[in-house]
Enzyme design. Structure first.
Site, PDB file in Angstrom:
ATOM      1  N   LYS A 115      19.146   8.048  29.486  1.00  0.00           N
ATOM      2  CA  LYS A 115      18.705   8.356  28.116  1.00  0.00           C
ATOM      3  C   LYS A 115      17.229   8.741  28.159  1.00  0.00           C
ATOM      4  O   LYS A 115      16.428   8.058  28.806  1.00  0.00           O
ATOM      5  CB  LYS A 115      18.910   7.137  27.205  1.00  0.00           C
ATOM      6  CG  LYS A 115      20.383   6.841  26.922  1.00  0.00           C
ATOM      7  CD  LYS A 115      20.533   5.678  25.964  1.00  0.00           C
ATOM      8  CE  LYS A 115      21.981   5.218  25.863  1.00  0.00           C
ATOM      9  NZ  LYS A 115      22.819   6.025  24.974  1.00  0.00           N
ATOM     10  N   ARG A 123      46.754  11.732  38.208  1.00  0.00           N
ATOM     11  CA  ARG A 123      48.204  11.706  38.432  1.00  0.00           C
ATOM     12  C   ARG A 123      48.989  12.669  37.563  1.00  0.00           C
ATOM     13  O   ARG A 123      50.046  13.144  37.954  1.00  0.00           O
ATOM     14  CB  ARG A 123      48.727  10.285  38.186  1.00  0.00           C
ATOM     15  CG  ARG A 123      48.743   9.494  39.467  1.00  0.00           C
ATOM     16  CD  ARG A 123      49.728   8.398  39.443  1.00  0.00           C
ATOM     17  NE  ARG A 123      49.769   7.754  38.152  1.00  0.00           N
ATOM     18  CZ  ARG A 123      49.986   6.461  37.971  1.00  0.00           C
ATOM     19  NH1 ARG A 123      50.160   5.694  38.997  1.00  0.00           N
ATOM     20  NH2 ARG A 123      50.040   5.934  36.773  1.00  0.00           N
ATOM     21  N   HIS A 146      22.950  -2.475  31.304  1.00  0.00           N
ATOM     22  CA  HIS A 146      22.014  -1.780  30.414  1.00  0.00           C
ATOM     23  C   HIS A 146      20.805  -2.631  30.018  1.00  0.00           C
ATOM     24  O   HIS A 146      19.665  -2.182  30.117  1.00  0.00           O
ATOM     25  CB  HIS A 146      22.729  -1.310  29.147  1.00  0.00           C
ATOM     26  CG  HIS A 146      24.002  -0.542  29.412  1.00  0.00           C
ATOM     27  ND1 HIS A 146      24.131   0.323  30.468  1.00  0.00           N
ATOM     28  CD2 HIS A 146      25.183  -0.514  28.756  1.00  0.00           C
ATOM     29  CE1 HIS A 146      25.352   0.855  30.441  1.00  0.00           C
ATOM     30  NE2 HIS A 146      26.007   0.359  29.423  1.00  0.00           N
TER      31      HIS A 146
HETATM   32  C1  BG6 Z   1      29.092   1.193  27.774  1.00  0.00           C
HETATM   33  C2  BG6 Z   1      29.855  -0.021  27.358  1.00  0.00           C
HETATM   34  O1  BG6 Z   1      28.557   1.025  29.054  1.00  0.00           O
HETATM   35  O2  BG6 Z   1      28.029   1.428  26.854  1.00  0.00           O
HETATM   36  C3  BG6 Z   1      30.394   0.144  25.952  1.00  0.00           C
HETATM   37  O3  BG6 Z   1      30.940  -0.221  28.253  1.00  0.00           O
HETATM   38  C4  BG6 Z   1      29.287   0.501  25.006  1.00  0.00           C
HETATM   39  O4  BG6 Z   1      31.047  -1.036  25.520  1.00  0.00           O
HETATM   40  C5  BG6 Z   1      28.463   1.672  25.542  1.00  0.00           C
HETATM   41  O5  BG6 Z   1      29.859   0.849  23.765  1.00  0.00           O
HETATM   42  C6  BG6 Z   1      27.244   1.900  24.681  1.00  0.00           C
HETATM   43  O6  BG6 Z   1      26.627   3.086  25.068  1.00  0.00           O
HETATM   44  P1  BG6 Z   1      25.769   3.942  24.040  1.00  0.00           P
HETATM   45  O7  BG6 Z   1      25.222   5.059  24.871  1.00  0.00           O
HETATM   46  O8  BG6 Z   1      26.717   4.394  22.976  1.00  0.00           O
HETATM   47  O9  BG6 Z   1      24.732   3.005  23.506  1.00  0.00           O
END
Ligand code: BG6
Length: 489
Positions: A188, A51, A246
């Site tokens: 990763k 926007r 995750h």
């Molecule tokens: C994200 C979450 O998906 O992953 C965050 O929403 C979190 O809250 C992040 O901090 C962590 O990712 P990484 O790659 O820093 O371990």
């Protein structure tokens, strides 16, 4: 290094929500690295749609500043200037149909013929469905003269019902083969390596089951608090933010059967089988906690009951994993940032030493460190030098940095953007995986919000979490491991 795949057509990457944090911190630095390494398709344009009323140059300047900050000392200003000529900006409102018609005209003009397009939904989740619907309405999902793919960021829904609705909204416009649901943990290097470690050598796979493994631990610890994302986080909490995606994806990689190939559906079929085989989690096998001071964060309700930490014990009801407990934990404001997966093996049946009474049987532990010190560690027992019967636990260590020799480990977004451009969806989650994960998480979340919720424990920021998490694992006769930094805790 893989080079770009050849396709004569120009490629347009269109980022919705382009003025947001994700674009600056992750997407643009990732695209810039791919550009520098000549891995982007030739003739790629990047168009931001949002926007704010930016002109191209202003948008480029903002991105340059944040990319330089993110990349640090190795930022190459001259390369950036070449890259920046590929970046454009179209101001528009995600809810206004006419703005999509303008976007389409701009995109087509630059493409000047058949072209491929990658859409990236980096908007707040409430705009996913409206954006998709409007893209469909102006015919931008049709693959008449090139592929059209869409990457959908997390959170993918707030619960099972909203995730199913989002899948329906997406499928009303895009076919499943066009949809790439991102979970950056799968991008990763170390998470991808779980599959290579397991299936590209023979040494560990024969012992990778209930006959040899006595328990599995998955830890994703963060040292930061919720920071400026509190408005989202206070509604989400740790189960939705970290476990539904995750942690369960890491678990699926650890527990899945060998796929017939590394093609996207073969891999995802096996992961979906694992997610579908997880036994519903008993509330008594869960721990919910909040770090002290969380409620003082701006945008957090002063009496918030949102969990910033959770620990779960669960079982995967398959032939391979029957009876093996999986312990999962994740939290914010913990002692350090560290993510890892550990497999603890059964103890040997008997200790063959003269004075076995002075030694205890200790199990071997294999730890895959996802971050920050990426590597693999194997703990085993050896004889204490000079003694006739004492045992000593030692480690065999592999650190990624030892093979990188100064090269950097690519960021997850580089891998995932490149895969989406190349049409490889194996590191993206399929609709059924997302829904299976919600089927597991929803009842826990509901139990936590109901009258019989386990107590919300308070833990100190900078600690390793609540005492309840230690008690949970102790009840199974175990302790939490910290393999990356302290193998012998
Ligand atoms: C994200 C979450 O998906 O992953 C965050 O929403 C979190 O809250 C992040 O901090 C962590 O990712 P990484 O790659 O820093 O371990």
């Amino acid at each position: 290094m893989e080079r770009r795949k050849t396709d004569d057509k120009p490629t347009t990457v269109i980022i919705f929500g382009a003025s947001g944090d994700l674009t600056e911190r992750k997407l643009i630095p990732a695209l810039f690295h791919l550009f520098q390494e000549e891995r982007l398709p030739a003739n790629t344009r990047i168009i931001g749609f949002s926007r704010r009323p930016y002109a191209d140059q202003h948008f480029r300047d903002l991105l340059r500043e944040s990319a330089a900050h993110t990349i640090g000392n190795s930022f190459d200003g001259a390369a950036w200037e070449r890259f920046a000529t590929h970046i454009h900006y179209v101001p528009g409102d995600a809810l206004v149909h006419e703005d999509y018609a303008r976007l389409r005209a701009f995109v087509r003009q630059g493409e000047n013929g058949p072209a491929n397009r990658l859409y990236y939904l980096a908007t707040p989740p409430s705009l996913y469905a409206p954006t998709v619907e409007r893209l469909g309405a102006v015919g931008m999902a049709r693959e008449d003269d090139g592929w059209r793919r869409i990457i959908v960021e997390k959170p993918f829904g707030h619960d099972l019902a909203s995730a199913q609705q989002l899948n329906r909204d997406l499928h009303a416009v895009f076919d499943e083969h066009q949809i790439y649901r991102i979970d950056h943990y799968l991008g990763k290097e170390t998470a991808q390596n779980i599959l290579f470690f397991r299936f590209a050598s023979l040494i560990f796979e024969p012992v990778w089951d209930r006959r040899y493994v006595s328990s599995v631990q998955i830890t994703v610890a963060e040292s930061v608090g919720v920071g400026h994302r509190a408005r989202y986080y206070d509604q989400a909490g740790v189960l939705r933010d970290m476990f539904q995606n995750h942690l369960l994806q890491l678990l699926a990689l650890v527990a899945m059967e060998p796929p017939a190939s590394f093609n996207a559906d073969a891999v995802r079929n096996e992961k979906a089988k694992v997610l579908g085989a997880i036994r519903p989690v008993l509330p008594s096998d869960t721990v919910r906690a909040q770090y002290r001071g969380y409620c003082n964060t701006p945008d957090v309700a002063p009496d918030s009951q949102t969990a910033t930490y959770a620990a779960l014990k669960l079982y995967v009801d398959t032939w391979r994993w029957q009876g093996v407990p999986f312990f999962l934990r994740s939290g914010k404001a913990l002692a350090e940032k560290s993510s890892e997966v550990s497999l603890e093996f059964q103890c040997p049946p008997r200790l063959l030493l003269d004075d076995a009474s002075t030694c205890s049987l200790r199990s071997n532990v294999l730890t895959i460190c996802i971050q920050p010190d990426e590597g693999i560690h194997l703990k085993f027992e050896m004889k204490e030098p000079g003694s006739s019967s004492e045992l000593r636990s030692v480690d065999m260590d592999f650190h990624y940095r030892s093979i990188l020799r100064g090269r950097r480990l690519p960021d997850a977004y580089e891998r995932l953007l490149l895969d989406a451009l190349n049409g490889d969806a194996s590191l993206f989650t399929r609709a059924d995986e997302i829904e299976l994960a919600w089927r597991l998480i929803d009842p826990i979340q509901q139990a936590w919000e109901g009258p019989d919720a386990p107590p919300l424990e308070i833990y100190e920021a900078g600690s390793w979490g609540p005492e309840g998490a230690n008690a949970l694992i102790r009840r199974s006769g175990r302790v939490w491991r910290r393999g990356c930094c302290d193998h012998l805790e």
